[in-house]
Each structure stands twice: as structure tokens, then as C-alpha cells.
Design a protein around this motif. Structure first.
Motif: not given
Length: 164
Positions: A35, A37-39, A109, A111-112, A120, A139-140, A145, A147
């Protein structure tokens, strides 16, 4: 009697809680896009989580990811169980170790906008009778949102990765 029943059922309910994300001491090599996000996870943490998972009797994924530490791996995951996986790393992260590593705070993590999240919200679902896995939603905390969405063996909930 009603009190006793409520007490017994409450032992299988895990509330939503905040988790502080730790700084990774090694360069992460596995990056999950979810979605926007980069984990990112280290191979050391993934392999340790697979070993802990094997201790629960789960032999599906093996004791190691078998990934090369000299490479970076990027996969995209989606919410839900109807996902068609395109490689072997996707189910490992979504159904075996991703949720566990996030509940332990072992990830980087972004975010966009590329900003690193320090906290988190982890929501561990309720355990259904006859099942040994729970759904974990992450979620953030700034905007709620989603994630990450994945599953975790209930026996993994209190496992310890050890000292970083």
C-alpha cells in the motif's frame, strides 16, 4: 460461571497496541511494498524467525530463507488471503515471519513520502477455535493507514529474537 467463561475467552484475545520500531543494526536486504509503504527486514532476522517458527513444529518454510546476503530482494504484498504469490518469498513474509518481525519491532518502515516510522500500531486478531494462526494488521499511527496484513502462528506471539 459467566465470569469464568469471559476470563477463559480473554486469554485468546490480543488487544491493539503500539510497537516501537527498532533501529536495524544490519543493512536490510528484503523490502516489502505494501500500500505504498516499504517495510525492510534483515536476512538475519528472517532466518532467526524461520528457526523459531520451526520450533513450533511448522516445517513448511524450512530453517532458512536461503537468500544471498549480497543481493536485495523486493516483493509486493496485498491485503487478504486470496493473493496469488509470484515467488517463494511472498508467502514466507505474509504467512510465516513478516507479522512476527513487525510485532517485535524488527523492521525499517518508510511511508509513502520516504519518512521512517518510529512507531506502528499492531492489531493481533482473535484466535478462532481450531486454528493456530491469527491475522495481524499493522497500521501507521499518524493516519491509521494499513501498512501490512499477514498471519502469524499463535505460538510465535511471545517468542524472542534475542539480542540484536
Amino acid at each position: 460461571m459467566l465470569f469464568l467463561m469471559a476470563f477463559l475467552l480473554s486469554s485468546f484475545i490480543f488487544p491493539q497496541h503500539n510497537v516501537q520500531v527498532r533501529n536495524l543494526w544490519e543493512q536490510p536486504h528484503v523490502h516489502v511494498i505494501f500500500e505504498g509503504y516499504t517495510l525492510s527486514f534483515t536476512l538475519k532476522d528472517i532466518n532467526k524467525a524461520l528457526q523459531l517458527l520451526a520450533e513450533t513444529g511448522d516445517s513448511i518454510y524450512g530453517l532458512s530463507s536461503g537468500l544471498d546476503t549480497g543481493k536485495d530482494y523486493t516483493v509486493e504484498l496485498y491485503e487478504g488471503t486470496g493473493t496469488e504469490y509470484l515467488n517463494t518469498l511472498q508467502p514466507i513474509l505474509q504467512n510465516a515471519v513478516g507479522a512476527f518481525l513487525l510485532t517485535a519491532g524488527h523492521a525499517e518502515i518508510r511511508n509513502k513520502k520516504g519518512r521512517v516510522l518510529k512507531d506502528i500500531i499492531v492489531d493481533v486478531g482473535t484466535l478462532t477455535k481450531g486454528e493456530d494462526e491469527v491475522v495481524v494488521r499493522v497500521q501507521d499511527p499518524k493516519n491509521n493507514h494499513l501498512i501490512f496484513w499477514g498471519k502469524m502462528k499463535i505460538e510465535m506471539y511471545h517468542k524472542d529474537l534475542g539480542i540484536d
